[in-house]
Scaffold this active site. Structure first.
Site, mmCIF file in Angstrom:
data_model
loop_
_atom_site.group_PDB
_atom_site.id
_atom_site.type_symbol
_atom_site.label_atom_id
_atom_site.label_comp_id
_atom_site.label_asym_id
_atom_site.label_seq_id
_atom_site.Cartn_x
_atom_site.Cartn_y
_atom_site.Cartn_z
ATOM 1 N N HIS A 1 0.832 -1.210 0.000
ATOM 2 C CA HIS A 1 0.000 0.000 0.000
ATOM 3 C C HIS A 1 0.865 1.257 0.000
ATOM 4 O O HIS A 1 2.083 1.195 0.154
ATOM 5 C CB HIS A 1 -0.900 0.024 1.237
ATOM 6 C CG HIS A 1 -0.141 0.213 2.522
ATOM 7 N ND1 HIS A 1 0.591 -0.791 3.105
ATOM 8 C CD2 HIS A 1 0.004 1.290 3.329
ATOM 9 C CE1 HIS A 1 1.156 -0.349 4.216
ATOM 10 N NE2 HIS A 1 0.822 0.916 4.372
ATOM 11 N N ASP B 1 0.520 5.141 1.987
ATOM 12 C CA ASP B 1 -0.274 5.752 3.054
ATOM 13 C C ASP B 1 -1.137 6.907 2.531
ATOM 14 O O ASP B 1 -0.694 7.688 1.690
ATOM 15 C CB ASP B 1 0.644 6.308 4.156
ATOM 16 C CG ASP B 1 1.566 5.232 4.732
ATOM 17 O OD1 ASP B 1 1.158 4.057 4.767
ATOM 18 O OD2 ASP B 1 2.690 5.586 5.129
ATOM 19 N N HIS C 1 4.634 0.119 0.005
ATOM 20 C CA HIS C 1 5.407 -0.644 0.993
ATOM 21 C C HIS C 1 4.529 -1.719 1.607
ATOM 22 O O HIS C 1 3.298 -1.659 1.541
ATOM 23 C CB HIS C 1 6.023 0.260 2.058
ATOM 24 C CG HIS C 1 5.051 1.110 2.817
ATOM 25 N ND1 HIS C 1 4.520 2.286 2.325
ATOM 26 C CD2 HIS C 1 4.501 0.949 4.041
ATOM 27 C CE1 HIS C 1 3.696 2.807 3.199
ATOM 28 N NE2 HIS C 1 3.655 2.018 4.267
ATOM 29 N N ARG D 1 5.903 6.537 13.787
ATOM 30 C CA ARG D 1 5.737 7.039 12.409
ATOM 31 C C ARG D 1 5.192 8.459 12.399
ATOM 32 O O ARG D 1 4.222 8.766 13.099
ATOM 33 C CB ARG D 1 4.763 6.134 11.641
ATOM 34 C CG ARG D 1 4.783 6.393 10.135
ATOM 35 C CD ARG D 1 3.803 5.520 9.408
ATOM 36 N NE ARG D 1 2.547 6.216 9.196
ATOM 37 C CZ ARG D 1 1.478 5.676 8.612
ATOM 38 N NH1 ARG D 1 1.519 4.440 8.201
ATOM 39 N NH2 ARG D 1 0.382 6.377 8.451
HETATM 40 C C1 SIN Z 1 3.236 1.235 7.631
HETATM 41 O O1 SIN Z 1 2.597 0.639 6.790
HETATM 42 O O2 SIN Z 1 3.213 2.458 7.722
HETATM 43 C C2 SIN Z 1 4.123 0.455 8.580
HETATM 44 C C3 SIN Z 1 5.320 -0.077 7.904
HETATM 45 C C4 SIN Z 1 6.177 -0.907 8.820
HETATM 46 O O3 SIN Z 1 5.823 -1.088 9.990
HETATM 47 O O4 SIN Z 1 7.208 -1.384 8.370
#
Ligand code: SIN
Length: 277
Positions: free
Chosen positions: A96, A98, A252, A267
């Site tokens: 996906h 974000d 990602h 994050r």
């Molecule tokens: C996310 O999808 O923002 C998390 C990615 C991760 O935890 O590696």
């Protein structure tokens, strides 16, 4: 500062920089160029206080306060990405990008690793420039005329969040999962000027003017196409690792292969802009 690519199409590791200190314009310019060139940049062995993390993110733009992730105590700008040893689901295990459900999707995210499993919990990234470039001219022409709807409803709404063992602790504000946004299926990236494929398996719902049933076969083809190993890189986290990815030209996927161990990341997501074809 040194920039070491991790694969031919996406991802580069940057060494020789301390992100806890204010960056000079030259340092920031070099990181920005690597970000534009590689779509995601990684840093190792960083020690960031929440204030340092926020200050680095703010060099890129205004911070987007996440509506759905549980924030770090006292730091609403920082979202917690956590999996505990007794939990089976992780966050972000579908390929996906974000915030594509927003009218002005996020520029990118800065993920900082605090605790990582002894092995596993890697994150894969895929270049949507490489995915687009590898399509046939006929498919490029078809996709170039399309827009797609993206939504938060089926990901962060109450029905889905309740499926998580502890959905209420990891996510919040399910009643606010009401965002729907229409974006071109092929965007021209605002920084690089390159064309990138802009649909993703988490948030894209259907092509504009098509039903879900009509859209799904072509979307499924694009999801399979975009995650081909040649378009990806894979990052192994250690405590102190930082990734900064561009949400407009990468996907990602966080691997969920470390049951029985804690993985804790912070994050911050940076605001972006409306996307055009
Ligand atoms: C996310 O999808 O923002 C998390 C990615 C991760 O935890 O590696």
């Amino acid at each position: 500062m040194e920039v070491q690519p991790l694969s031919p199409n996406v991802g580069a590791e940057i060494s020789g920089v301390d992100l806890s200190k204010p960056l000079s314009d030259n340092e920031f310019g070099a990181i920005r160029q690597a970000f534009v060139d590689w779509g995601v940049v990684f840093f190792r062995d960083q020690t960031l206080s929440p204030e340092n993390h926020i200050a680095f993110a703010e060099r890129w733009g205004a911070i987007n306060i996440n509506r759905f992730f549980t924030p770090v105590a006292d730091y609403p700008m920082i979202a917690e990405v956590r999996k505990e040893p007794d939990q089976k689901k992780n966050i972000g295990s579908t390929w996906h990008t974000d915030h594509s459900y927003d009218q002005e999707p996020a520029l990118g995210s800065v993920l900082y690793a605090l605790e990582t499993p002894p092995v596993g919990g890697d994150t894969q990234f895929a270049s949507m420039y490489a995915a687009y470039d590898a399509l046939s001219e006929g498919m490029k022409e078809t996709l170039g005329g399309l827009k797609a709807w993206h939504s938060s409803r089926h990901v962060f709404g109450a029905d889905v969040v309740s499926l998580y063992e502890d959905g209420k602790r990891r996510f919040q504000n399910a009643e606010n999962a009401v965002q729907d946004a229409l974006h071109p299926v092929v965007i021209t990236h605002p920084l690089s000027g390159r064309k990138a494929l802009y649909v993703n398996a988490d948030f894209t719902v259907r092509f504009d003017g098509w039903t879900k049933e009509e859209s799904q076969p072509l979307l499924d083809f694009l999801y399979k196409h975009g995650r081909q190993p040649e378009f990806t890189c894979r990052f192994q986290w250690k405590p102190g690792s930082v990734a900064l990815w561009d949400n407009r030209c990468t996907w990602h996927c966080a691997l969920n292969d470390y049951h029985g161990h804690r993985r804790l990341m912070h994050r911050i997501t940076v605001e972006g802009e409306a996307l055009s074809a």
